[in-house]
Write a protein that holds these residues in place. Structure first.
Motif, PDB file in Angstrom:
ATOM      1  N   ASN A  76       0.824  -1.204   0.000  1.00 49.02           N
ATOM      2  CA  ASN A  76       0.000   0.000   0.000  1.00 49.02           C
ATOM      3  C   ASN A  76       0.862   1.259   0.000  1.00 49.02           C
ATOM      4  O   ASN A  76       0.606   2.195  -0.758  1.00 49.02           O
ATOM      5  CB  ASN A  76      -0.918   0.017   1.234  1.00 49.02           C
ATOM      6  N   ALA A  77       1.874   1.258   0.838  1.00 49.28           N
ATOM      7  CA  ALA A  77       2.759   2.432   0.916  1.00 49.28           C
ATOM      8  C   ALA A  77       3.437   2.670  -0.423  1.00 49.28           C
ATOM      9  O   ALA A  77       3.567   3.809  -0.879  1.00 49.28           O
ATOM     10  CB  ALA A  77       3.796   2.246   2.015  1.00 49.28           C
ATOM     11  N   ILE A  78       3.856   1.567  -1.051  1.00 46.69           N
ATOM     12  CA  ILE A  78       4.555   1.710  -2.326  1.00 46.69           C
ATOM     13  C   ILE A  78       3.618   2.234  -3.403  1.00 46.69           C
ATOM     14  O   ILE A  78       3.964   3.142  -4.158  1.00 46.69           O
ATOM     15  CB  ILE A  78       5.171   0.366  -2.759  1.00 46.69           C
ATOM     16  N   SER A  79       2.391   1.710  -3.458  1.00 47.41           N
ATOM     17  CA  SER A  79       1.501   2.169  -4.531  1.00 47.41           C
ATOM     18  C   SER A  79       0.974   3.571  -4.243  1.00 47.41           C
ATOM     19  O   SER A  79       0.540   4.262  -5.159  1.00 47.41           O
ATOM     20  CB  SER A  79       0.352   1.175  -4.757  1.00 47.41           C
ATOM     21  N   SER A  80       1.055   4.016  -2.983  1.00 45.79           N
ATOM     22  CA  SER A  80       0.749   5.428  -2.704  1.00 45.79           C
ATOM     23  C   SER A  80       1.972   6.295  -2.935  1.00 45.79           C
ATOM     24  O   SER A  80       1.927   7.500  -2.647  1.00 45.79           O
ATOM     25  CB  SER A  80       0.297   5.626  -1.252  1.00 45.79           C
TER      26      SER A  80
END
Lengths: 222, 222
Positions: A190-194
């Motif tokens: 999630n952090a990466i895709s944000s």
DNA sequence: GCGATGAATATTGTCGACAATATGAGATAT
DNA sequence: ATATCTCATATTGTCGACAATATTCATCGC
């Protein structure tokens, strides 16, 4: 015109791979001395080529060599394993940070698919840790690749990876926390895709620290 | 009785050191091909020993080798330098964190003395960057040693160090920020002597990031 | 003149042999 | 019996030579 350099595999390359596998899987016991004449004879190869292969293994910290005394397979220890986890935490943390900046949307999408697949596997086969262990490696591997930093990739995927694999084999480290690991992977993705590098690094480091603490617990039981 | 293993220096060791120095200082130009017969003749040594030395240089990423094509000195690039700084930031950040936990009081005290000495040098010789550059290396070196993590020490002091030195030589990277670096070292040492790992890592990473930005600026001027 | 073809040359990959050093067994002295 | 010394043996370090692969360069066809 594609200048497709024809990948030739040299004898030393094959030796290196073969012996590395033998060491990682414990076929050549940790701490044992490596006899050049004997190994050369076993593989039907000259000592020169063998020595080059051993040299590479030394560079990967799988064997230690002392002049005129010969090479020994590295001795595994609790302390060294902790050291490796500390290095991993630093490097993979940075890898996650960079991945959040540099992974393509397509790569992120594929990583999402991989993770979904892991989730299904966990539901189906309750605690069959093997696939999840392989899955854990795949997941980390892709993030490291996603950093696009070739030095980082080399250090993690070439140097550290095999040493870690050796510990997993020989210490019988099977994780009993596959579902927790899955959750952590999920947050991280999630952090990466944000595109949040700070958060990605933080989560990756926490993930690896958890993993280390798990190992510590496991080893205390002996 | 002290079992003082008599440190014997093998021919390959000497070759490795000599050629490494030649590469780092640009005597053998970056990107140039390494001819085994010629180098062997120059050093009055057999090709076998030379090849082992080249193998070690390859492991340190100072040369690249392709099967049947031979070895070339690595080609320096802006992108690779940035990559190295990113790896350094991760590893030295962790080193500072660990140093705050593991350095002995005596080591911290000695580091304080070293830093005081640097401060005096900066006051005396206004901007004589050379000593400060050496001083910078000393300071970082001691902190890395202070981490007591042998893997970390090996990666930073053996692998990365020489590559970085190569860039400094050949890109003519003299720092124009010795007094700022001195200040940053000061704050960092404070964090270490207060045994504050979190702060130590943070400051070290900021310090290296500043250093990287300085390099970026320098290279943009061309 | 330009590109393809093939022989001649040079370079790398691999091997076996010799030299230097370490290891181990047996003899001698305490 | 233990320790020390000596010599025979084995292992590692180094070397030069041969085999396999790449490069160069002259020749040929267009």
């Amino acid at each position: 015109m594609e200048k497709n350099d024809p990948i030739t595999i040299t004898l030393t390359d094959r030796l290196f791979d073969t012996i590395q596998r033998a060491i990682v899987e414990g076929e050549i016991p940790s701490g044992s001395k490596i006899s050049e004449p004997e190994l050369a004879r076993q593989h039907g190869v000259s000592r020169g080529s063998l020595r080059e292969a051993i040299g590479r293994l030394e560079a990967r910290k799988l064997v230690e060599r002392k002049p005129n005394l010969g090479a020994r397979v590295v001795t595994l220890s609790y302390e060294q394993l902790i050291e490796i986890y500390q290095v991993r935490e630093a490097l993979e943390g940075m890898a996650a940070r960079l991945a959040a900046q540099n992974m393509s949307d397509k790569e992120i999408e594929e990583l999402q698919l991989l993770l979904d697949q892991h989730g299904r596997q966990i539901e189906e086969q309750h605690g069959e840790a093997y696939f999840q262990k392989q899955g854990d490696l795949d997941f980390h591997y892709r993030i490291v690749q996603g950093s696009k930093n070739h030095h980082l990739i080399g250090l993690l995927c070439n140097d550290l990876y095999h040493l870690l694999r050796m510990y997993r084999y020989q210490f019988g480290m099977r994780s009993k926390r596959s579902s927790q690991a899955y959750d952590e992977h999920h947050y991280l993705l999630n952090a990466i895709s944000s595109r949040d590098p700070e958060m990605a690094e933080l989560l990756m480091r926490q993930h690896i620290r958890s993993s280390r603490r798990n190992v510590e617990r496991m080893l205390l039981e002996n």
